[in-house]
Design a protein around this motif. Sequence first.
Motif, mmCIF file in Angstrom:
data_model
loop_
_atom_site.group_PDB
_atom_site.id
_atom_site.type_symbol
_atom_site.label_atom_id
_atom_site.label_comp_id
_atom_site.label_asym_id
_atom_site.label_seq_id
_atom_site.Cartn_x
_atom_site.Cartn_y
_atom_site.Cartn_z
ATOM 1 N N ASP A 158 -18.776 -70.502 -19.981
ATOM 2 C CA ASP A 158 -19.523 -71.362 -19.061
ATOM 3 C C ASP A 158 -19.129 -71.088 -17.620
ATOM 4 O O ASP A 158 -19.978 -70.867 -16.758
ATOM 5 C CB ASP A 158 -19.178 -72.819 -19.384
ATOM 6 C CG ASP A 158 -20.409 -73.593 -19.805
ATOM 7 O OD1 ASP A 158 -21.223 -72.999 -20.550
ATOM 8 O OD2 ASP A 158 -20.557 -74.763 -19.384
ATOM 9 N N LEU B 83 -11.286 -81.020 -23.014
ATOM 10 C CA LEU B 83 -11.752 -80.174 -24.115
ATOM 11 C C LEU B 83 -11.059 -80.540 -25.419
ATOM 12 O O LEU B 83 -11.652 -80.482 -26.491
ATOM 13 C CB LEU B 83 -11.478 -78.693 -23.799
ATOM 14 C CG LEU B 83 -12.285 -78.085 -22.651
ATOM 15 C CD1 LEU B 83 -11.810 -76.670 -22.367
ATOM 16 C CD2 LEU B 83 -13.771 -78.090 -22.977
ATOM 17 N N LYS B 84 -9.794 -80.931 -25.303
ATOM 18 C CA LYS B 84 -9.037 -81.233 -26.516
ATOM 19 C C LYS B 84 -9.551 -82.488 -27.201
ATOM 20 O O LYS B 84 -9.358 -82.666 -28.402
ATOM 21 C CB LYS B 84 -7.546 -81.392 -26.182
ATOM 22 C CG LYS B 84 -6.836 -80.045 -26.065
ATOM 23 C CD LYS B 84 -5.327 -80.173 -26.022
ATOM 24 C CE LYS B 84 -4.665 -78.811 -26.130
ATOM 25 N NZ LYS B 84 -3.254 -78.820 -25.699
ATOM 26 N N LEU C 277 -12.646 -83.271 -27.556
ATOM 27 C CA LEU C 277 -13.881 -83.000 -28.307
ATOM 28 C C LEU C 277 -13.552 -82.872 -29.783
ATOM 29 O O LEU C 277 -12.436 -82.519 -30.165
ATOM 30 C CB LEU C 277 -14.517 -81.692 -27.803
ATOM 31 C CG LEU C 277 -14.934 -81.694 -26.338
ATOM 32 C CD1 LEU C 277 -15.460 -80.317 -25.947
ATOM 33 C CD2 LEU C 277 -15.979 -82.765 -26.068
ATOM 34 N N ALA D 21 -15.799 -72.974 -22.800
ATOM 35 C CA ALA D 21 -15.705 -73.430 -21.416
ATOM 36 C C ALA D 21 -15.488 -72.242 -20.480
ATOM 37 O O ALA D 21 -16.013 -72.203 -19.360
ATOM 38 C CB ALA D 21 -14.555 -74.431 -21.277
ATOM 39 N N HIS E 220 -19.437 -68.132 -26.871
ATOM 40 C CA HIS E 220 -18.239 -67.528 -26.271
ATOM 41 C C HIS E 220 -18.392 -66.013 -26.182
ATOM 42 O O HIS E 220 -19.281 -65.430 -26.804
ATOM 43 C CB HIS E 220 -16.994 -67.900 -27.075
ATOM 44 C CG HIS E 220 -17.082 -67.498 -28.508
ATOM 45 N ND1 HIS E 220 -17.569 -68.345 -29.486
ATOM 46 C CD2 HIS E 220 -16.773 -66.346 -29.137
ATOM 47 C CE1 HIS E 220 -17.532 -67.714 -30.660
ATOM 48 N NE2 HIS E 220 -17.056 -66.500 -30.468
ATOM 49 N N ALA F 63 -13.702 -74.523 -28.280
ATOM 50 C CA ALA F 63 -14.115 -75.232 -27.059
ATOM 51 C C ALA F 63 -13.601 -74.540 -25.800
ATOM 52 O O ALA F 63 -14.313 -74.420 -24.798
ATOM 53 C CB ALA F 63 -13.616 -76.679 -27.118
ATOM 54 N N LEU F 64 -12.354 -74.069 -25.875
ATOM 55 C CA LEU F 64 -11.749 -73.455 -24.693
ATOM 56 C C LEU F 64 -12.470 -72.179 -24.268
ATOM 57 O O LEU F 64 -12.895 -72.060 -23.115
ATOM 58 C CB LEU F 64 -10.259 -73.212 -24.950
ATOM 59 C CG LEU F 64 -9.462 -72.652 -23.782
ATOM 60 C CD1 LEU F 64 -9.428 -73.634 -22.623
ATOM 61 C CD2 LEU F 64 -8.049 -72.290 -24.215
ATOM 62 N N ILE G 162 -10.776 -75.441 -15.344
ATOM 63 C CA ILE G 162 -11.175 -75.882 -16.682
ATOM 64 C C ILE G 162 -10.297 -77.055 -17.101
ATOM 65 O O ILE G 162 -9.071 -77.000 -16.996
ATOM 66 C CB ILE G 162 -11.068 -74.711 -17.693
ATOM 67 C CG1 ILE G 162 -12.187 -73.701 -17.401
ATOM 68 C CG2 ILE G 162 -11.154 -75.211 -19.122
ATOM 69 C CD1 ILE G 162 -12.076 -72.410 -18.162
ATOM 70 N N ASN G 163 -10.937 -78.129 -17.563
ATOM 71 C CA ASN G 163 -10.251 -79.370 -17.890
ATOM 72 C C ASN G 163 -9.748 -79.357 -19.341
ATOM 73 O O ASN G 163 -10.469 -79.718 -20.266
ATOM 74 C CB ASN G 163 -11.217 -80.537 -17.652
ATOM 75 C CG ASN G 163 -10.599 -81.871 -18.058
ATOM 76 O OD1 ASN G 163 -9.415 -81.940 -18.420
ATOM 77 N ND2 ASN G 163 -11.403 -82.923 -18.002
ATOM 78 N N PHE H 125 -10.529 -76.500 -30.783
ATOM 79 C CA PHE H 125 -10.182 -76.201 -29.395
ATOM 80 C C PHE H 125 -10.069 -74.685 -29.155
ATOM 81 O O PHE H 125 -10.627 -74.145 -28.211
ATOM 82 C CB PHE H 125 -8.855 -76.899 -29.057
ATOM 83 C CG PHE H 125 -8.325 -76.596 -27.693
ATOM 84 C CD1 PHE H 125 -8.998 -77.030 -26.550
ATOM 85 C CD2 PHE H 125 -7.146 -75.874 -27.532
ATOM 86 C CE1 PHE H 125 -8.508 -76.755 -25.285
ATOM 87 C CE2 PHE H 125 -6.645 -75.600 -26.268
ATOM 88 C CZ PHE H 125 -7.323 -76.037 -25.146
#
Lengths: 226, 226
Positions: free
Chosen positions: A191, A160-161, A163, A188, A114, A184-185, A155-156, A167
């Motif tokens: 990314d 992601l939640k 995973l 993403a 990140h 995760a957020l 972004i989905n 988050f």
Amino acid sequence: MEEHFKQIASLIGDPTRATILWTLLDGKAFTATELAIAADTSPQNISMHLNKLVQAQLLCVESQGRHKYYKFARKDIAYAIEALANLIPVEIDQKAKTNTIEVPVKYCRSCYDHLAGKIGVAVTDSLIDQKIIIDQGKNFELSANGQAWFTDLGINISGLKQLRRSFLRPCLDWSERRHHMAGALPAALLDKMLNEDWIRKMQNSRAIVITAKGQQMIDKHFKLPL
Amino acid sequence: MEEHFKQIASLIGDPTRATILWTLLDGKAFTATELAIAADTSPQNISMHLNKLVQAQLLCVESQGRHKYYKFARKDIAYAIEALANLIPVEIDQKAKTNTIEVPVKYCRSCYDHLAGKIGVAVTDSLIDQKIIIDQGKNFELSANGQAWFTDLGINISGLKQLRRSFLRPCLDWSERRHHMAGALPAALLDKMLNEDWIRKMQNSRAIVITAKGQQMIDKHFKLPL
DNA sequence: CCAACACTTCATTCTATACTTAACTGTAAA
DNA sequence: TTTACAGTTAAGTATAGAATGAAGTGTTGG
């Protein structure tokens, strides 16, 4: 009340503690050792002083491994310190005004997966300002607006939640000593920024460069003119 | 700059000097002997402390016969002292609320030159409700209606605006933890209320009492039944 | 594992400075 | 005048609490 005022005043009155408070005025978190160096004193001594300041709830601590990061417990504490500094007789006051210009965002890096460094903190600050994420101290929460905002970026969220990994959480930054987003957020998000060529990773380094396109898009989405 | 901050901080940090500053918060000038009594110390000692405060330009003196009257050299000094008082941790403040001794002072008091405490907050709230002043968060604005309202009370708005000091601004209250009005306008309002004998200052305290006439007039003008 | 490190705790020492004692100046009533 | 009062100055003392030294705990990284 008067007693408490005297307590606070004497707490601030000690030269070593005054130096600690003064050093912390720049908003970053500092380790005990760094503050000892700043105040030109021993680790034992700084430990004692920091304890007093924490107990009076002027400062708060966050442990990270064998380090302890200290910062102001609340914003109004920094403001009160500034108010005190403003009591300095007028003559000396002149030069200080010149270097208050906002430092440009120039040092960019990623941390594992990140954004971190100055840009990580700036992006986080921006999302908090825009109420896209809510700073709850120990954790960050995604607002309803925020869900829409990230979805707009493609972004989905719900994916992601699901995973197993965290988050969204705050992470104290090594270089900036301020919180930025991890989890995760924000992974993403990084990314996305790489895929869209807003930013590029340098070879063999954590450094990141912002592309021309990136400058426009970051200004647009994060309200951060670079 | 840091050196000067440490100087100011240590100046304020001494309990006797803190008491002097705290006492002077009610806006009156005090003689050296009065301050010695307030701080519970000897005349020689208070003399030494007052000298230090005057040299640092926190206080100024005026000789009157064999008396010397001390007061804050500038208004921002009183404000900075108030800001410090606001740093008292919340839970300690809770206990203080039950402590009946301080209650009258917290209820009705003046802060340097304007109303503070419960009545300060109540008056401010009332004027906001009546759209006499507009709460813009960081600052207060006087509405067109408000200009008329203050003029009706016999307060010269344009005269106050020409003063160098701030005309109207929010000030956080240490006892109420809410904003009340500070600046030239509320100072003129306090003046008016004292002159018209709506309220009276208590001797040796920042407490204020509301007269019978005051109750009527405050109800009439501020829509505040007491 | 070990060594280096970051920080803490506690008993002891040290020192800055607030306070005291005493002697003074200047002002105001009696 | 005289006496009392308001405040100051100077020299000496006392002490709160800051700094230090020594001996810990817990963490990291080779």
